[in-house]
Scaffold this motif. Structure first.
Motif, mmCIF file in Angstrom:
data_model
loop_
_atom_site.group_PDB
_atom_site.id
_atom_site.type_symbol
_atom_site.label_atom_id
_atom_site.label_comp_id
_atom_site.label_asym_id
_atom_site.label_seq_id
_atom_site.Cartn_x
_atom_site.Cartn_y
_atom_site.Cartn_z
ATOM 1 N N GLY A 198 0.768 -1.196 0.000
ATOM 2 C CA GLY A 198 0.000 0.000 0.000
ATOM 3 C C GLY A 198 0.794 1.236 0.000
ATOM 4 O O GLY A 198 1.263 1.699 -1.029
ATOM 5 N N ASP A 199 0.908 1.782 1.151
ATOM 6 C CA ASP A 199 1.396 3.126 1.246
ATOM 7 C C ASP A 199 2.763 3.262 0.606
ATOM 8 O O ASP A 199 3.717 2.616 1.013
ATOM 9 N N PRO A 200 2.851 4.093 -0.420
ATOM 10 C CA PRO A 200 4.131 4.237 -1.094
ATOM 11 C C PRO A 200 5.180 4.911 -0.218
ATOM 12 O O PRO A 200 6.356 4.935 -0.589
ATOM 13 N N SER A 201 4.785 5.446 0.942
ATOM 14 C CA SER A 201 5.767 6.147 1.764
ATOM 15 C C SER A 201 6.696 5.179 2.471
ATOM 16 O O SER A 201 7.739 5.564 2.964
ATOM 17 N N TYR A 250 -0.136 -3.225 -5.923
ATOM 18 C CA TYR A 250 0.117 -1.957 -5.256
ATOM 19 C C TYR A 250 -1.150 -1.123 -5.130
ATOM 20 O O TYR A 250 -1.599 -0.499 -6.084
ATOM 21 N N GLY A 251 -1.710 -1.144 -3.949
ATOM 22 C CA GLY A 251 -2.905 -0.342 -3.689
ATOM 23 C C GLY A 251 -2.588 1.128 -3.837
ATOM 24 O O GLY A 251 -3.390 1.899 -4.350
ATOM 25 N N GLY A 252 -1.410 1.522 -3.375
ATOM 26 C CA GLY A 252 -0.952 2.870 -3.668
ATOM 27 C C GLY A 252 -1.223 3.912 -2.609
ATOM 28 O O GLY A 252 -0.697 5.009 -2.676
ATOM 29 N N SER A 253 -2.066 3.602 -1.626
ATOM 30 C CA SER A 253 -2.286 4.609 -0.597
ATOM 31 C C SER A 253 -2.788 3.936 0.668
ATOM 32 O O SER A 253 -3.320 2.830 0.631
ATOM 33 N N GLU A 254 -2.633 4.630 1.800
ATOM 34 C CA GLU A 254 -3.126 4.117 3.061
ATOM 35 C C GLU A 254 -4.635 3.957 2.981
ATOM 36 O O GLU A 254 -5.202 2.984 3.476
ATOM 37 N N THR A 255 -5.270 4.912 2.312
ATOM 38 C CA THR A 255 -6.725 4.847 2.166
ATOM 39 C C THR A 255 -7.151 3.526 1.534
ATOM 40 O O THR A 255 -8.109 2.894 1.982
ATOM 41 N N ALA A 256 -6.439 3.125 0.508
ATOM 42 C CA ALA A 256 -6.783 1.886 -0.183
ATOM 43 C C ALA A 256 -6.684 0.698 0.771
ATOM 44 O O ALA A 256 -7.542 -0.185 0.781
ATOM 45 N N LEU A 305 -13.124 3.052 -3.675
ATOM 46 C CA LEU A 305 -12.304 1.938 -3.198
ATOM 47 C C LEU A 305 -13.179 0.877 -2.548
ATOM 48 O O LEU A 305 -12.926 -0.320 -2.665
ATOM 49 N N GLY A 343 -2.636 5.706 -9.521
ATOM 50 C CA GLY A 343 -1.608 5.007 -8.757
ATOM 51 C C GLY A 343 -1.945 4.902 -7.281
ATOM 52 O O GLY A 343 -1.463 4.017 -6.579
ATOM 53 N N LEU A 344 -2.782 5.809 -6.803
ATOM 54 C CA LEU A 344 -3.153 5.802 -5.383
ATOM 55 C C LEU A 344 -4.234 4.785 -5.072
ATOM 56 O O LEU A 344 -4.537 4.519 -3.920
ATOM 57 N N TYR A 380 1.856 4.476 -9.927
ATOM 58 C CA TYR A 380 2.444 4.104 -8.643
ATOM 59 C C TYR A 380 3.906 4.513 -8.587
ATOM 60 O O TYR A 380 4.398 4.967 -7.556
ATOM 61 N N SER A 390 7.285 9.859 -2.536
ATOM 62 C CA SER A 390 7.285 9.531 -1.121
ATOM 63 C C SER A 390 8.606 8.984 -0.608
ATOM 64 O O SER A 390 8.881 9.049 0.580
#
Ligand SMILES: Nc1ncnc2c1ncn2[C@@H]1O[C@H](COP(=O)(O)OP(=O)(O)OP(=O)(O)O)[C@@H](O)[C@H]1O
Ligand SMILES: [Mg+2]
Lengths: 317, 340, 646
Positions: A164-167, A187-193, C512, C595-596, C604, C611
């Motif tokens: 998920g989170d790309p960070s 890769y969901g790509g975000s925390e939200t996902a 989502l 990507g998100l 992505y 990030s």
């Protein structure tokens, strides 16, 4: 002519209105600032961080009379701000060895200000219902058995491991390969996902396994269970290609700008002394995330209830 | 009298290799379409020569695509000619620097366009005064002069209107007024009336004839309409594929077309309106009775019909006492019958 | 008619037929070769793997960062720019948004701002729009978002003013000079399609955290429409108007000032309008580098998946957008306000400003009828309902589209050897646009290989194509409906405006839940953003079809369906191709947002590059790949459009 009269009436009326009603601007004056000066506090975009920042800002403002400027920034940009003098402190740092190397060792614009007392964990998680119905899933050795169940439109004929989170640094592709798991990293790509995926999984009893971390406010709501991976030993993640072990535990720490540390003002002292626990942070995070309190109010509530802890941070060394 | 405009061997070739084309005699001699195939260049105007006398109404005529617009734009260098000379009042316009060219455009000639080219965001008065404005004429004087020409073209009362509030005919009057406002020596018209309906067109033609008479300016008038050309033109130049086919007065074109192209063109013209006696007279024959009435060779056939038919002898065509020929019933009837 | 047209159409038809055969042949050959060489030479790259190029970019980035405090370019050049912009934005904020000049409130309070906004709308756009403006601004206050809205407005206005300050002169230049136009076009393409995430972090290095960076990030994205549309406006001033001016001896400058600019004014204002819209669509992204305003509220609310709060703030952005749009659009019409109304309005505004300067009640928006919380609750309830009751249906739909459309296309593009795909694309380009198009495509494909992200690019390309198809289907269906019915137009248009400026982050949360993290979710997000543009263009195109032609068709007894298919759509094909082109570009600008939510691939890569420091180079390369894809598809659709409309 008539039109002019109408206009005149409007103007006169408006002036009259102004003459007889309302408090004037400047009737009450705002609070003064102490000798603390300005404290530029970076706020990274997750709730746990927000909890740290809220409490620190509240204490700095109320007890030390600092003028606190919160700057909402992603980690990269926040660290960059140490060099440009725009950021004094980052108050929850998850490892970030690359940033440490760049800003602490090479550019020498940042220094560590010690642990926050909060322990961070990264790993693979499953929703509670799954852990309960198939307890053996919590061991990575059994993951292949269930791979079929985790298939989605994105993972083809393999199980889906939702990243998920790309960070955050992830070794998951290497892990899947090196542990011979029949999974595909999506890769969901975000925390939200990630959060949405876990919420739905728990609610509709869907099969989801994914990368997550604690502390995180969602864990107050849904007790995700961590899957055991081969144990972490120092250095087992040295070669990113060959990783076949769990993620290390993180001692979440504080980073401040070199200038801020050298000036050694009261705000720096506060940041340096600031230390609490996972529970403390979770409490404040819950106020913010679930009870939808404003950060200031959440901080006040916690500070009022934990005066002794706060005293320890502000005691002069 | 010296000509006002004198054009010699004028070429305009569109395309990146234009100068190559005019440098090569071989390419120059190719027909348009072949040149297009070989080089991709379009020869819009090809070796044109002509003179325009002061005060003359000179008409350029040709079918669509024959190069008329290009030719008239070359005269004011709105299109840069590729080769040739254009003498204007003894000055080669092609050598004028930008400043001189601007001076010429501001003071010596002006143009009326097919699609009017008015400025939609300005009122009629401001459109008419535009040319004066860019010369730096002060506002008050500009207003005065604009009013004069607006009155002249019959638009009084519409000074404050915007172009899109006017009919096509009125818009073109604005174009005309704008061209007249600067008091130029020469006026160029590029098919000014072809966008108008026939009745309005006739009005406008009369208007131009009236103005030509009143202000006495040299005019170069482009049209693809032969009857318009015959009606207005002192002399007419016929163009085809960028070249001059024939230059002459209306009766010269009708009476002695230079080739089949021109003949075809003038075929439907009511000849009795155009031809003069000199085109139909014949040498006197021995049996002719030579004491009939006399007429000048410039008399239009139509005006001569009555006197020829009513006389029982052939009419003598006489200039300065010299007998040029005679016209009898059969010649007259030949013309009139040909029209039917 | 028919007898005359037939012999001329026959060879053309044959020609078309032949071309379809050739294209079919190429695709068939591709399929066969794909079966043979599947998964060979696909140039894949793991998510965390880097190429030397990526590392090299990282090193450069680090070196620039390290030299920041010693490099004179930073110390003087960038610093000066930053100071000027900061001053400007801070000044506007001091006027309407932030406590300033030792006062606890801004110089002009809410009442004054409402007065000024209403008066300006009245003067340039008339009564109706003025009322809309006043209602809109008061609504912002009632939402409980007055200060945030004013911060956003300040930043947007600053970015727009600076965009226009540079954009209009540049646009004029590009309009006058072909060479300038040729140089500027690719630069503008780059500015518009390069994902903001790629330059956001470096910007703060150059211009520090604060208004300057946020403004510059916004104007990089917002200035190109102003430049392009101004250039287009100048170019489309009728040639004969310019010629008339020249024939009267006007200098270039006189022609520019007195003819070109006034004639192009209407279109230029549309450019201003587009710039405002683009600036507003950057509000949330700018919030990631601490830009004040509504964006922050959205970003913050999403940390806890608080859709209600995010929606409330998003709605405020939509309201601002609609007000600004209607004012600028109406400003293109010629109108004159009666003197008494002008001066009366001015007087009233003056009084309101004075009141809001002096009295607290007129300075700070305090209201008993707070509707923000109802909006929040309503949005939350709707979201929860949708999340609870729809996923079964939506999930099935997602799987269907994924298996039928996305997967096959992606397999073909991403699992063929790269040279095969490249060959096919170059061949198709040649067929569509001749040698030029083939060369452009070849260069673009070469660049894609060079970025080291070939396979990711192909995955993104597949999703982009699917999204564009969906955009066009929606565009045609809704566009035709709107084009044929004024009523439908009136109701749908605000929804489209909302789709364009409502921050994607707001609707991503429910999406989502409905579709999980997947390529399909990303595609839907892109469609929401891109379809409004396509719909509007097609609706306008349909409406522009001459009513006489439609009447003639009806008189011949055509059904509505026949009229649409045989008359309106073919005659609006210029609009259709423009819609396809713009739809594509807009879809591409959502790749990163995709990507998100599970699109992976280039989107992505960019997000991760933003990030994580060590992925920066890769993110930049992915950004370049997106730009290259954009340029290639843009040139191809334009070439196709040229063929089709001629
Ligand atoms: N700017 C240009 N570039 C290339 N070719 C041109 C250009 N202007 C005119 N031409 C070509 O030159 C030829 C002559 O055109 P021109 O406009 O002078 O004809 P015209 O006699 O005025 O026709 P019309 O009666 O239709 O106005 C045409 O073949 C035209 O295509
Ligand atoms: Mg012409």
């Amino acid at each position: 002519m008539a039109r002019h009269n109408v206009l005149g009436a409007v103007l006169v009326g408006a002036l009259a209105l102004s003459g007889c009603s309302g408090a004037k601007v400047g009737d009450s004056s705002s609070g003064a600032t102490g000798d603390c000066g300005t404290f530029n506090l970076a706020v990274n975009p997750w709730v746990g961080y927000e909890a740290n920042a809220a409490v620190l800002a509240y204490v700095a403002e109320k007890e030390l009379k600092c003028k606190v400027t919160k700057k909402e920034l992603k980690e990269e940009v926040a660290w960059q701000g140490f060099g440009t003098g725009e950021v004094d402190a980052v108050v929850e740092n998850w490892g970030h060895d690359d940033l440490r190397k760049k800003y602490i060792d090479e550019q020498k614009t940042a220094v560590s200000a010690g642990s926050t007392g909060v322990k961070g964990q990264i790993g693979w998680y499953v929703p509670p219902w799954l852990a309960k119905e198939h307890p053996d899933i919590l061991d990575w050795n059994n993951l292949n058995k269930y791979a079929d169940k985790f298939k989605t439109s994105e993972s083809g004929d393999k199980g889906q491991l939702l990243d998920g989170d790309p960070s955050f640094v992830t070794n998951d592709e290497a892990l899947v390969k090196n542990l011979n798991l029949n999974y595909k990293v999506v890769y969901g790509g975000s925390e939200t996902a990630l959060i949405q995926a876990f919420r739905q999984a728990e609610k509709d009893k869907k099969w989801v396994i994914g990368y997550f971390y604690s502390p995180q406010w969602l864990l107050n709501e849904i007790k995700l269970e961590k899957v055991k991976l081969p144990e972490y030993k120092a250095g087992c993640d040295a070669d990113a290609e060959k990783v076949a072990c769990d993620y290390p535990d993180y001692d979440l720490d504080k980073i401040v700008s070199k200038k801020f540390a050298d000036a050694n003002g009261p705000a720096f002292q506060l940041v340096k002394n600031f230390k609490w626990t996972n529970e403390d942070q979770n409490t404040v995070a819950k106020y913010i995330a679930e009870d939808k309190m404003k950060p200031e109010d959440a901080a006040k509530k916690w500070v009022d209830a934990n005066a002794d802890k706060v005293k320890a941070w502000t005691a002069k060394a | 009298m010296d000509p006002v405009i004198s054009v010699r061997d004028l070429w305009k070739v569109f395309g990146s290799n234009a100068s190559q084309v005019v440098a090569s005699d071989e390419l120059k001699s190719l027909p348009r379409s072949e040149l297009m195939d070989r080089t991709g260049a379009v020869a819009a105007v090809r070796g044109v020569d002509f003179d325009v006398a002061p005060g003359e109404m000179f008409v350029v005529m040709g079918l669509s695509g024959s190069g008329k617009s290009t030719l008239v734009r070359c005269l004011t260098r709105l299109v840069e000619p590729t080769a040739g000379t254009i003498m204007f009042e003894g000055e080669n316009i092609l050598e004028a620097d930008p400043k001189r060219l601007r001076d010429l455009r501001r003071n010596k000639f002006s143009m009326v366009f097919q699609h009017f080219g008015l400025l939609p965001h300005r009122t009629v008065a401001d459109n008419v005064g535009y040319g004066l404005e860019i010369r730096g004429v002060p506002r008050a004087k500009r207003g005065e002069r604009s009013q004069e020409v607006i009155d002249l073209v019959g638009l009084s009362g519409y000074e404050k209107s915007y172009p899109d509030q006017l009919s096509g005919g009125m818009q073109q009057r604005v174009g005309l007024a704008r061209a007249l406002a600067g008091d130029p020596d020469v006026l160029f018209f590029d098919e000014p009336f072809s966008a108008l309906d026939p009745l309005i067109r006739r009005d406008m033609q009369s208007e131009v004839i009236r103005l030509h008479r009143e202000v006495g300016k040299t005019m170069v008038f482009i049209t693809h309409d032969l009857s318009e050309a015959l009606k207005l033109g002192d002399r007419i130049l016929i163009m085809r594929d960028g070249q001059v086919v024939q230059v002459g007065t209306g009766d010269e074109l009708v009476g002695a077309p230079a080739d089949d192209y021109v003949r075809d063109f003038v075929k439907d013209v009511p000849r009795s309106n155009v031809l003069t006696l000199k085109w139909i007279m014949r040498p006197p024959r021995p049996e002719d009775d030579l004491d009939g009435p006399e007429l000048s060779p410039e008399t239009v056939v139509r005006e001569a019909v009555r006197s020829v038919l009513s006389a029982d002898k052939p009419v003598k065509v006489v200039r300065d006492g010299e007998l040029l020929g005679v016209v009898a019933d059969e010649e007259i009837l030949g013309v009139v019958a040909g029209e039917a | 008619m028919v007898a005359v047209a037939a012999p001329r159409q026959l060879p053309r038809l044959l020609h078309r037929y032949k071309q379809a055969l050739i294209i079919g042949g190429i695709v068939l050959a591709w399929l066969v070769l794909w079966l043979l060489f599947r998964n060979i030479g696909t140039l894949p790259l793991d998510a965390s793997a880097l190429t030397p190029l990526h590392r090299w970019i990282n090193d450069i980035n680090d070196a620039v960062g390290a030299s920041r405090n010693s490099n004179p370019v930073f110390l003087y050049f960038f610093n000066e720019i930053r100071l000027v912009i900061d001053e400007f934005v801070t000044f506007v904020q001091a006027l309407i948004a932030q406590p300033s000049f030792g006062r606890p409130v801004p110089v002009i309070g809410w009442l004054g701002v409402v007065g000024i906004a209403g008066f300006v709308s009245l003067a340039v756009a008339g009564w109706r729009v003025a009322l809309l403006t006043i209602a809109g601004f008061v609504f912002l206050g009632l939402q409980g978002l007055w200060q945030e809205s004013m911060d956003t407005l300040s930043l947007t206005l600053a970015a727009v003013v600076i965009s226009l300050l540079f954009g209009i002169p540049l646009g004029i230049w590009a309009g006058l000079s072909d060479r300038a136009n040729r140089v500027m076009t690719p630069v503008l393409d780059f500015m518009q399609t390069m994902p903001t995430f790629v330059y956001l972090a470096p910007l703060t290095l150059f211009f520090l955290i604060g208004p300057a960076s946020a403004t510059i990030a916004t104007l990089i994205y917002a200035a190109p429409p102003a430049i392009r549309i101004t250039a287009h406006a100048i170019r489309s001033v009728p040639r004969n108007t310019v010629e008339a001016s020249e024939s009267l001896g006007a200098t270039r400058q006189q022609t520019l000032v007195k003819v070109l600019l006034p004639s192009a004014r209407k279109t230029i204002v549309l450019g201003v309008n587009q710039t405002i819209m683009a600036a507003l669509s950057m509000v949330t992204i700018a919030a990631l580098i601490d830009a004040p305003g509504l964006g922050k509220t959205v970003v913050k609310a999403l940390q806890t998946l608080d859709v209600g709060t995010a929606f409330n703030a998003g709605l405020a952005i939509v309201v601002l957008a609609i007000v600004l749009d209607r004012v600028t659009t109406a400003a293109t019409e010629r109108r004159k306000l009666p003197r008494w109304a002008f001066f009366g309005g001015l007087g009233v505004t003056g009084v309101l400003v004075y009141l809001s300067y002096t009295y607290l009640w007129a300075a700070e928006f305090q209201s008993d009828v707070e509707i923000g919380s109802s909006i929040r609750q309503g949005a939350t309830a709707v979201t929860e309902w949708a999340q609870d009751s729809l996923p079964l249906i939506t999930g099935g739909f997602k799987d269907f589209v994924t298996f039928v459309l996305i997967n096959p296309l992606q397999a073909l593009l991403a699992e063929s050897p790269w040279f095969l795909v490249a060959l096919v694309i170059v061949a198709l380009s040649f067929l569509i646009g001749g040698v030029r198009a083939a060369v452009v495509s070849a260069v673009c494909l070469g660049l894609l290989v060079a970025t080291g992200l070939w396979q990711d690019s192909m995955i993104t390309l597949a999703s982009t194509l699917v999204a564009t198809i969906m955009v066009m289907v929606l565009g045609i269906v809704v566009g035709v409906w709107m084009g044929r019915s004024k009523r439908a137009d009136r109701f749908i248009r605000p929804v489209l405006d909302a789709g364009q400026v409502m921050p994607a982050f707001v609707y991503l949360v429910p999406f989502l839940a409905l579709f999980s993290a997947s390529r399909f979710t990303a595609i839907i997000a892109a469609v929401v953003f891109a379809a409004p543009v396509a719909i509007k263009i097609i609706a306008d195109g349909i409406r522009a079809v001459s009513p006489t032609t439609v009447e003639a068709s009806t008189a011949l007894g055509s059904s509505s369906w026949q009229t649409i298919v045989k008359v309106q759509l073919p005659m609006a094909r210029g609009a259709l191709t423009l819609a396809a082109n713009q739809g594509l570009i807009y879809v591409l600008s959502m790749v990163v947002v995709g990507g998100l939510v599970g699109a992976g691939a280039l989107g992505y890569d960019v997000v991760a590059g933003f990030s994580q420091g060590q992925l920066y180079g890769k993110g930049l390369a992915a950004g370049v790949a997106i730009v290259v894809l954009g340029v290639m598809l843009d040139r191809l659709t334009q070439a196709a459009a040229k063929r089709w409309t001629n």
